[in-house]
Scaffold this active site. Structure first.
Site, PDB file in Angstrom:
ATOM      1  N   CYS A   1       5.113 -13.733   9.885  1.00  0.00           N
ATOM      2  CA  CYS A   1       5.306 -12.838   8.727  1.00  0.00           C
ATOM      3  C   CYS A   1       4.155 -12.972   7.735  1.00  0.00           C
ATOM      4  O   CYS A   1       3.863 -14.064   7.223  1.00  0.00           O
ATOM      5  CB  CYS A   1       6.636 -13.177   8.060  1.00  0.00           C
ATOM      6  SG  CYS A   1       6.811 -12.604   6.365  1.00  0.00           S
TER       7      CYS A   1
ATOM      8  N   CYS B   1       5.154 -14.251   4.327  1.00  0.00           N
ATOM      9  CA  CYS B   1       5.435 -15.689   4.382  1.00  0.00           C
ATOM     10  C   CYS B   1       4.137 -16.488   4.319  1.00  0.00           C
ATOM     11  O   CYS B   1       4.058 -17.512   3.632  1.00  0.00           O
ATOM     12  CB  CYS B   1       6.191 -16.031   5.659  1.00  0.00           C
ATOM     13  SG  CYS B   1       7.759 -15.141   5.876  1.00  0.00           S
TER      14      CYS B   1
ATOM     15  N   CYS C   1      -1.290   3.681   7.410  1.00  0.00           N
ATOM     16  CA  CYS C   1       0.168   3.713   7.575  1.00  0.00           C
ATOM     17  C   CYS C   1       0.563   4.393   8.891  1.00  0.00           C
ATOM     18  O   CYS C   1       0.234   5.564   9.136  1.00  0.00           O
ATOM     19  CB  CYS C   1       0.785   4.443   6.379  1.00  0.00           C
ATOM     20  SG  CYS C   1       2.481   5.006   6.629  1.00  0.00           S
TER      21      CYS C   1
ATOM     22  N   CYS D   1       2.732   7.496   8.450  1.00  0.00           N
ATOM     23  CA  CYS D   1       1.931   8.628   7.973  1.00  0.00           C
ATOM     24  C   CYS D   1       1.199   9.292   9.128  1.00  0.00           C
ATOM     25  O   CYS D   1       1.110  10.527   9.205  1.00  0.00           O
ATOM     26  CB  CYS D   1       0.921   8.160   6.917  1.00  0.00           C
ATOM     27  SG  CYS D   1       1.660   7.322   5.494  1.00  0.00           S
TER      28      CYS D   1
END
Length: 492
Positions: free
Chosen positions: A50, A53, A395, A398
């Protein structure tokens, strides 16, 4: 010399290692037993892959190094939800990473809602232990309390029980995670302060200056809300030290001086420039908020003004007005230049800075391209209903939407509707749009462009057609109000 260097390297290595060691790691096999050993603990449930994280990990380690030495100590714990801690994470309802929770004596207490940088974590968690207002019993205790953390302190002095004391302690409970509170009922302390029933806000010693008082006494009624307003108004003084964990305290219109702010390594140099900001701030204290910020900590803000780095040691001054428009003080810093800049800001004489891509040479496609510099022409003053997409080039959602959006543009090319897209990472977005993720879409009726409506519908072509057909100011030529194609008329 070699041995000396080796010793230093070993010391630095062990210091870094100690920070990591201060974070305890629990697993399914020992979580229940080990968490019960700690009166107060903050637990980070994480996944090794992550990104958020990984960003939090060094801040968490720095905070652990401080909090383990607190009195009483506060444990910082981590649990790997992908391996040895899977069952523990499932038991505690972890659905995203990182998730942080506070435990007391082995039992879950509350979700952690504080900052995610070391200083903010430390401040938030220290507020979780002990009373919300520390009782001081001597002048020496008071002096120690005011100096030990280097932060603003709010202290109540009460000779006896009173409505003011009740309101003070109630507010301390409410604000314990944000403000340091203390109180005293001891005669020697009250006599030392010359107060029998009152509240005083003390500014930290390193921020003392000749332009404002080191402390401010509350003179309002015994009402929690009024005391809260007093603290809010005076907390940061004429020019506060704006940091990542308190940046939202500073309201527009806001003038910020960015430079090498460092009260640990260079307090004298830091205050040299702050004092010059203070001299100007004192003249505008009821009209403008002033602050200083470490340029390295706020590089992302400098980037919003098109600035890659601060070239010299002098402060760079940036501002936002009441409308959140951005302004850059272009001349080299001086008291006179800053004073004139603030005057011009208040008088509306400055040209706002717009982060913008170049205006497209050609804009004839089915989906018009808006940038900050042409936004008014392409969107606000186009005389048409408008559907606009705010996107990011990287993105994935997108990219998936792009061909569908092009199809929508083709379908609407002969209608009184404009389909527009804008790269929200390369252009300033007007404040009326709340863009926090990508893609974000808004519908803007042509007669009320100042009240855009967030589009929450589906992402397929038919979804867009049906929405536009229903919302259009005038019925579409090619579709009825339900989005059904109209039959083409044929000549007889």
């Amino acid at each position: 010399m070699y041995l000396y260097k080796l010793f230093v390297l070993c010391f630095l290595y062990s210091a870094c290692w100690a920070k990591e060691e201060d974070v305890l790691e629990f697993s399914d096999s020992d979580f229940e037993s080990r968490i019960a050993e700690h009166e107060t603990a903050l637990v980070m449930f994480y996944a090794p892959w992550c990104g958020h994280c990984k960003k939090l990990k060094p801040e968490y380690a720095k905070a652990a190094e401080d909090l383990i030495r607190n009195d009483p100590p506060i444990a910082l714990v981590k649990v790997d939800c992908t391996e040895a801690g899977k069952d523990t994470c499932n038991k505690h309802g972890v659905s995203g990473y990182p998730t942080l929770k506070i435990f007391r004596n082995g039992e879950f207490s509350q979700e952690y809602g504080g900052p995610r940088e070391a200083g903010g974590i430390v401040k938030f968690m220290k507020a979780q232990v002990g009373p919300s207002s520390k009782e001081v019993s001597s002048v020496a205790d008071l002096e120690k309390f005011l100096r030990v953390e280097g932060e603003v302190s709010v202290v109540g002095f009460f000779e006896k029980e009173s409505d003011l004391k009740t309101a003070f302690l109630k507010l301390a409970d409410k604000l314990r995670e944000k403000v340091r509170f203390a109180h005293s009922t001891y005669k020697a302390v009250l006599e030392n302060q010359g107060i029998s029933d009152g509240i005083v806000l003390f500014r930290p010693h390193h921020l003392h200056n000749k332009f404002e008082d080191d402390s401010v006494a509350y003179s309002g009624p015994a009402v929690t809300g009024d005391i809260n307003d007093f603290i809010t108004k005076n907390y940061h003084g004429l020019a506060g030290h704006r940091k990542s964990d308190n940046r939202n305290d500073f309201q527009n219109p806001l003038v910020v001086a960015y430079y090498a702010v460092d009260y640990v390594k260079n307090p004298k140099g830091t205050n040299y420039w702050r004092n010059r900001v203070l001299k100007v701030a004192k003249q505008y204290q009821d009209k403008v908020t002033f602050a200083i910020s470490a340029k390295d900590d706020f590089q992302y803000e400098l980037n919003e003004y098109g600035i890659d780095y601060v070239k010299d040691d002098k402060p760079l001054v940036l501002a936002r007005d009441a409308k959140n428009q951005k302004f850059i003080m272009k001349d080299a810093f001086s008291i006179e230049v800053l004073d004139q800049f603030v005057k011009d800001l208040l008088d509306g004489k400055l040209e706002p800075f717009l982060k913008s891509e170049p205006v497209p040479e050609s804009n004839d496609g089915p989906v018009k391209v808006a940038v900050a510099k042409n936004f008014d022409n392409v969107v606000v003053n186009n005389g048409k209903d408008t559907l606009i997409e705010f996107y990011a080039p990287w993105c994935g959602h997108c990219k998936k939407l792009a061909p569908v959006f092009d199809d929508v543009g083709e379908k609407m090319k002969d209608e009184d509707v404009e389909i527009v897209k804008m790269d929200a990472t390369a252009n300033d977005v007007a404040p009326i749009f709340d863009v926090r993720g990508f893609p974000t879409l808004y519908w803007m009726p042509k007669d009320s462009k100042d009240s855009p409506v967030r589009y929450e519908g589906g992402r397929e072509l038919d979804d867009f057609i049906q929405y536009i057909a229903k919302q259009a100011t005038s019925e579409l030529k090619g579709y009825d109000r339900k989005g059904n194609p109209k039959a083409e008329k044929t000549e007889l």
